[in-house]
Design an enzyme around this catalytic site. Structure first.
Site, PDB file in Angstrom:
ATOM      1  NE  ARG A 121     -60.734  25.072  56.965  1.00 40.63           N
ATOM      2  CZ  ARG A 121     -59.819  24.763  57.875  1.00 40.63           C
ATOM      3  NH1 ARG A 121     -59.541  25.633  58.847  1.00 40.63           N
ATOM      4  NH2 ARG A 121     -59.175  23.610  57.835  1.00 40.63           N
ATOM      5  NE  ARG A 155     -59.454  33.840  61.333  1.00 42.11           N
ATOM      6  CZ  ARG A 155     -59.229  32.776  62.101  1.00 42.11           C
ATOM      7  NH1 ARG A 155     -59.852  31.647  61.864  1.00 42.11           N
ATOM      8  NH2 ARG A 155     -58.373  32.855  63.110  1.00 42.11           N
ATOM      9  CD  GLU A 185     -54.119  26.589  64.212  1.00 42.23           C
ATOM     10  OE1 GLU A 185     -54.422  25.680  63.429  1.00 42.23           O
ATOM     11  OE2 GLU A 185     -54.968  27.316  64.781  1.00 42.23           O
ATOM     12  NE  ARG A 211     -53.638  30.481  59.344  1.00 43.97           N
ATOM     13  CZ  ARG A 211     -54.298  30.596  60.491  1.00 43.97           C
ATOM     14  NH1 ARG A 211     -53.702  30.276  61.625  1.00 43.97           N
ATOM     15  NH2 ARG A 211     -55.533  31.026  60.518  1.00 43.97           N
TER      16      ARG A 211
END
Length: 425
Positions: A260, A275, A347, A389
């Protein structure tokens, strides 16, 4: 992709539903284009009808001796040789314009989804586990992870920001997490897959990444796209197909790298693994009949929750409001894991029911038993879980005062005898 009949039947309700998703009213322009398209189609059909019956009409005129009428019809047919291709091109262009407007709009929220613009309006459904009480001040993973094998500096030198080089025991733990989660999802009934990491435009369009989110993707020089998640490859495995009813539900899982650009996240989560441009994830995808999708949504969420519980990581389950859901989703649960270093929930999984939204873009259908007509399937996707994560959650929740990290019991069969990560000298 929306059904144009939904807009035609109740444009006011369609615009109101868009407003809940934070989108501007769109029915007026869509219906204007749709009306124009229908006029073009009607005119084209009339021209084609004249052309198709011309030989018979000319023959009848000649039979009764009306040569003048026959010549008039011949002249009209000659004109149609130019008019029909032009009308067909106009039809194609107008239909593409209408469909492009429909394709740019997000899915509509399902009944029961809370109203709201952002995460502040999300609703907590449940919690599991109790955050650990530390006898010392817990640290964020980015602060103690480098001594355990998280090498951010080398990755930055090789690739730039938001990449990580993992070494030794840290790499082993990361691999163990992926294998463990993949095995758990297999036990939950998902078929393990090893899909392509590069996809064509049609696939990225099918799951909703194109055209709206092109800037979030990485593109290769030959025009393919690196997948942002295995959802793209797995969901598009039914691209353009008509499935039999007994093939549904179809449950798929894969552990893949994901890529991404994070174009819209400048300045967010710049430290650590939260991220990244490249990360690994165990993806869950289901293809179902419409009446199966709501229960499948609950089952998939439970499959993701089971991983967190097996690792004994406290988490909470959130029902997202309409304004915080992803583009293709009609209903979404987020699972948020407790991170003691940040003293908050973050999250770790997002599980969405997309209804027939993606299926319309992919033209993926099935034939119900005993029916001659086909229907669009429903598609669902979610994380079971994001490996990086989850690694962060394990590091922070299992950290010790001396900088070491105890490995969760459930992972021990996957770590080759490794029971603890020890700081390097």
């Amino acid at each position: 992709m929306h059904d144009i009949r939904t807009v035609r039947d109740n444009p006011e309700a369609f615009d109101a539903a868009l407003q809940k998703r934070g989108a501007a009213p769109a029915s007026k322009k869509i219906l204007e284009a749709d009306d124009a398209l229908r006029l073009i189609k009607t005119g084209l059909q009339e021209k084609q009808s004249i052309r198709n019956t011309a030989s018979k009409t000319i023959g009848e005129a000649m039979r009764i001796g009306d040569a003048a009428e026959a010549e008039v019809i011949k002249a009209r047919v000659a004109e149609l040789k130019n008019e029909i291709p032009a009308a067909e091109a106009q039809e194609k262009q107008t239909e593409a314009y209408r469909d492009a407007m429909l394709a740019a709009l997000p899915n509509l929220a399902a009944d029961g989804v809370p109203e709201g613009e952002d995460e502040e309006s999300n609703v907590e459904v449940s919690r599991w586990g109790t955050p650990r009480e530390f006898a010392f001040e817990p640290k964020e993973h980015a602060d103690f992870g480098p001594a355990l094998g998280l090498d951010f500096e080398t990755a930055a030198a090789i690739s730039g920001a938001r990449f990580t080089f993992m070494r030794g025991q840290m790499a082993r733990l990361n691999r163990a997490l992926g294998a463990f989660m993949l095995d758990m999802q297999g036990e939950a009934g998902f078929t393990e897959c090893n899909p392509p990491l590069l996809v064509r435009d049609e696939a990225a369009f099918g799951t909703g990444q194109l055209p709206k989110f092109e800037e979030d993707l990485f593109r290769t020089t030959d025009g393919r796209w690196l997948i942002p998640t295995a959802e793209v490859s797995l969901t598009n495995s039914v691209l353009g197909q008509i499935l039999a009813a007994d093939q549904l539900p179809m449950k798929l899982t894969a552990l893949t790298p994901c890529f991404r650009s994070e174009a819209g996240s400048a300045g967010r989560d710049t430290r650590g693994l939260i991220r990244q441009h490249q990360f690994e994830k165990v993806e869950l995808v289901a293809i179902t009949a419409p009446e199966q999708s709501e229960q499948m949504h609950e089952d998939m969420t439970r499959a993701a929750e089971a991983v967190l519980e097996a690792l004994e990581l406290p988490y909470r389950k959130m029902l997202l409001c309409a304004g915080d859901m992803g583009f293709s989703a009609r209903r979404t649960y987020d699972l948020e894991v407790w991170l003691p270093g940040q003293n908050t929930y973050r999250e770790i999984s997002s599980i969405s029911n997309c209804g027939d939204f993606q299926a319309r873009r992919m033209k993926a259908r099935f034939k119900p038993e005993g029916s001659k007509k086909t229907e669009f399937v429903h598609t669902l996707n979610g994380s079971g879980l994001a490996v990086g994560r989850t690694l962060v959650a394990v590091l922070e929740n299992y950290q010790q005062e001396d900088g070491s990290v105890t490995i969760p019991t459930a992972l021990l069969p996957y770590t080759g005898g490794l029971t603890k990560l020890e700081p390097a000298n």
